[in-house]
Write an enzyme that holds these catalytic residues in place. Sequence first.
Site, short mmCIF file in Angstrom:
data_model
loop_
_atom_site.label_atom_id
_atom_site.label_comp_id
_atom_site.label_asym_id
_atom_site.label_seq_id
_atom_site.Cartn_x
_atom_site.Cartn_y
_atom_site.Cartn_z
N GLU A 1 -12.34 1.66 69.91
CA GLU A 1 -13.58 2.17 69.33
C GLU A 1 -14.34 1.06 68.62
O GLU A 1 -15.56 1.01 68.65
CB GLU A 1 -13.23 3.30 68.35
CG GLU A 1 -14.42 3.95 67.70
CD GLU A 1 -14.02 5.04 66.69
OE1 GLU A 1 -12.83 5.21 66.40
OE2 GLU A 1 -14.93 5.71 66.20
N CYS B 29 -6.24 11.63 60.32
CA CYS B 29 -7.11 11.33 61.45
C CYS B 29 -7.41 9.83 61.49
O CYS B 29 -6.53 9.04 61.79
CB CYS B 29 -8.36 12.20 61.42
SG CYS B 29 -9.08 12.35 63.07
N LYS C 6 -23.46 30.63 46.79
CA LYS C 6 -23.44 31.89 47.57
C LYS C 6 -22.14 32.02 48.35
O LYS C 6 -21.58 33.10 48.48
CB LYS C 6 -24.59 31.91 48.59
CG LYS C 6 -25.93 32.30 48.04
CD LYS C 6 -26.86 32.75 49.15
CE LYS C 6 -27.17 31.68 50.17
NZ LYS C 6 -28.17 30.71 49.75
N ASP D 22 -38.20 30.40 51.87
CA ASP D 22 -38.23 29.29 52.83
C ASP D 22 -38.76 29.80 54.16
O ASP D 22 -38.42 30.91 54.58
CB ASP D 22 -36.82 28.75 53.13
CG ASP D 22 -36.16 28.11 51.94
OD1 ASP D 22 -36.86 27.87 50.95
OD2 ASP D 22 -34.94 27.87 52.01
N SER E 78 -31.22 26.31 45.42
CA SER E 78 -30.10 26.25 46.36
C SER E 78 -28.85 25.82 45.60
O SER E 78 -28.92 25.55 44.40
CB SER E 78 -30.43 25.30 47.51
OG SER E 78 -30.70 24.03 46.98
N SER E 79 -27.74 25.76 46.29
CA SER E 79 -26.46 25.33 45.70
C SER E 79 -26.01 26.19 44.52
O SER E 79 -25.43 25.69 43.56
CB SER E 79 -26.52 23.87 45.22
OG SER E 79 -26.95 23.06 46.25
N HIS F 145 -6.11 17.48 61.39
CA HIS F 145 -6.67 17.72 60.05
C HIS F 145 -5.96 18.88 59.37
O HIS F 145 -6.43 20.02 59.45
CB HIS F 145 -8.16 18.04 60.15
CG HIS F 145 -9.01 16.89 60.55
ND1 HIS F 145 -9.62 16.05 59.64
CD2 HIS F 145 -9.35 16.42 61.76
CE1 HIS F 145 -10.30 15.12 60.29
NE2 HIS F 145 -10.15 15.33 61.59
N GLU G 167 -5.97 19.61 56.39
CA GLU G 167 -6.76 20.12 55.26
C GLU G 167 -7.56 21.36 55.61
O GLU G 167 -7.95 22.11 54.73
CB GLU G 167 -7.67 19.02 54.69
CG GLU G 167 -8.87 18.62 55.54
CD GLU G 167 -8.57 17.55 56.58
OE1 GLU G 167 -7.39 17.39 56.95
OE2 GLU G 167 -9.52 16.88 57.03
N PRO H 8 -37.83 33.58 36.72
CA PRO H 8 -37.65 33.10 38.11
C PRO H 8 -36.93 34.15 38.98
O PRO H 8 -37.24 34.28 40.16
CB PRO H 8 -36.78 31.85 37.95
CG PRO H 8 -36.99 31.41 36.54
CD PRO H 8 -37.25 32.64 35.74
N1 GLN Z 1 -12.01 7.15 65.04
C1 GLN Z 1 -11.82 8.52 65.05
C2 GLN Z 1 -11.87 9.17 66.40
O1 GLN Z 1 -10.88 9.21 67.04
C3 GLN Z 1 -12.05 9.18 63.81
C4 GLN Z 1 -12.07 10.66 63.77
C5 GLN Z 1 -11.87 11.29 62.42
O2 GLN Z 1 -11.34 10.69 61.50
N2 GLN Z 1 -12.26 12.54 62.30
O3 GLN Z 1 -12.90 9.62 66.86
#
Ligand code: GLN
Length: 538
Positions: free
Chosen positions: A410, A386, A20, A151, A16-17, A512, A514, A193
């Site tokens: 939280e 986040c 792909k 697998d 694996s890894s 996010h 990213e 292999p």
């Molecule tokens: N404490 C977070 C929330 O609001 C963190 C979420 C995250 O960083 N993806 O649920």
Amino acid sequence: MATDTKYIFITGGVASSLGKGIIAASLGKLLQARGFRVTNQKFDPYINVDPGTLNPYEHGECYVTVDGHEADLDLGHYERFLSQQTHKRNNITTGRIYQNVIEKERRGDYLGKTVQVIPHITDEIKRNIRRLAESDNFDFVITEIGGTVGDIESLPYIESLRQLKWEMPKNCLCIHLTYVPYLSAAKELKTKPTQHSVKDLQQEGVQPDIIILRTEHHISDEMRRKVALFCNVETEAVMQSIDAPTIYRVPLNMQAEGLDRVVLRKLGFDISQVPEADMNDWNSFLSKLENAKQEVRICLVGKYVQLKDAYMSIYESLSHAAAYNDRRLVLTSVLADNLTEENAEETLRGHHGVIVAPGFGSRGLEGKFAALHYCREHNVPCFGICMGMQAMAIEFARNVLGYADANSTEFDPDTKHNVIDIMESQKNLVNLGGSMRLGAYPCRLKEGSRAYGIYGKNIISERHRHRYEFNHLYQKEFENAGMKCSGTNPDSGLVEIIELENHPWYIGVQFHPEYSSTVLHPHPLFLDFVHAAITGSK
Ligand code: GLN
């Protein structure tokens, strides 16, 4: 079914890894660069319905699509390579296939028949492949089958592939990726292999059309001929995928091996009528990436830093941004648990910028506060994502507003100063069926803010994955003390971006970014953050 759609499957053998996902994304990129409409899909053989509940240490980062699906990280590669969004339908797990089949059985859809792996599970798998083709009239659907041939879990997928090849021999193609180990004592590459893994595949009824050999050393022509003979494929269809200094070189390596050409020929295209892949923009990115000499040193503070895959999209976004800024990225990861007010300076000194990562749960939180405190007071460019943004708000409330007990509900449900909370206005925004805000939401930027300057427009759209929110009861107080709420949801007013005045770069985002940085469209926040890191360090 879109009648002309071609279906390409990528299976893996030996280990694996092997990458792909990168091969699948590279092929997608090459076909797209020839002018075709292409999409990539990932099948994961595990029983989880989606990877949302998996610990990042188990399975790497959880990627999020614009339509709010928690997906395998390979979808991130597909988006970064093709600069094209994926959706829930691009990622299917065994859990989801079974869930659909069982729901149908309960509804009585199978009319009293015994429900079995063949044909019911395999039909459901095939339905998901065709449905994707139809969703946007794609010329090519490239389906990556997770796991390794042999697998137990992947058997139904290979069986579905066998059936599709049998039903549409001219429109289906199988690429098998294997590993060729190098025995350093004997100074030899070993193909045995690979032969065994192809036999496994054949035993399951599938003859691969193309074999790609992952290797750390060049594979000779003689060795290619040998693999071709033993595995029943053309010599031209045996290719190597040699270790590359960056994943972004792989499409060019595979182009040099003739991957897209052989795929097209085998699927019946007249190759003289198809334009060559236009990789000009890709090449200019790559040359920036590979030739940058000066370093930009970024520190990532997170709680899953031992596994690089856990922050895959952040790492890739930073590498795009560094390349476009003509810098070589040097990324240090620091485990938040180990950071304290006492050692923050010593640990972070020497970095041009700091990213405080997303994450769930309270572990490492105090370390994140320590890093933020240091960056805020020492003018170090700092990017909170986040949970990183939430930590920015808490640290600011504690150390600037003077609320020593400031927290998120939280972590401390009884706190008097809950600057991060579950908001009433959030409830009607959250997707049905879950309490998390998932997927893309619009955000309005305040004119004149740094965020507005970075994006250059009023309304943006970014992906979310969280439950808690900035508590807008504190908005005025934050703003009066210099922490501006520069991005808000236009429907609910939820705060999505905070930024500190009189600091070179101190921005927290509830979303996010990213997930949406791609090779040809690097994300403006990452570009600007890296730029600030460079200029701040001069
Ligand atoms: N404490 C977070 C929330 O609001 C963190 C979420 C995250 O960083 N993806 O649920």
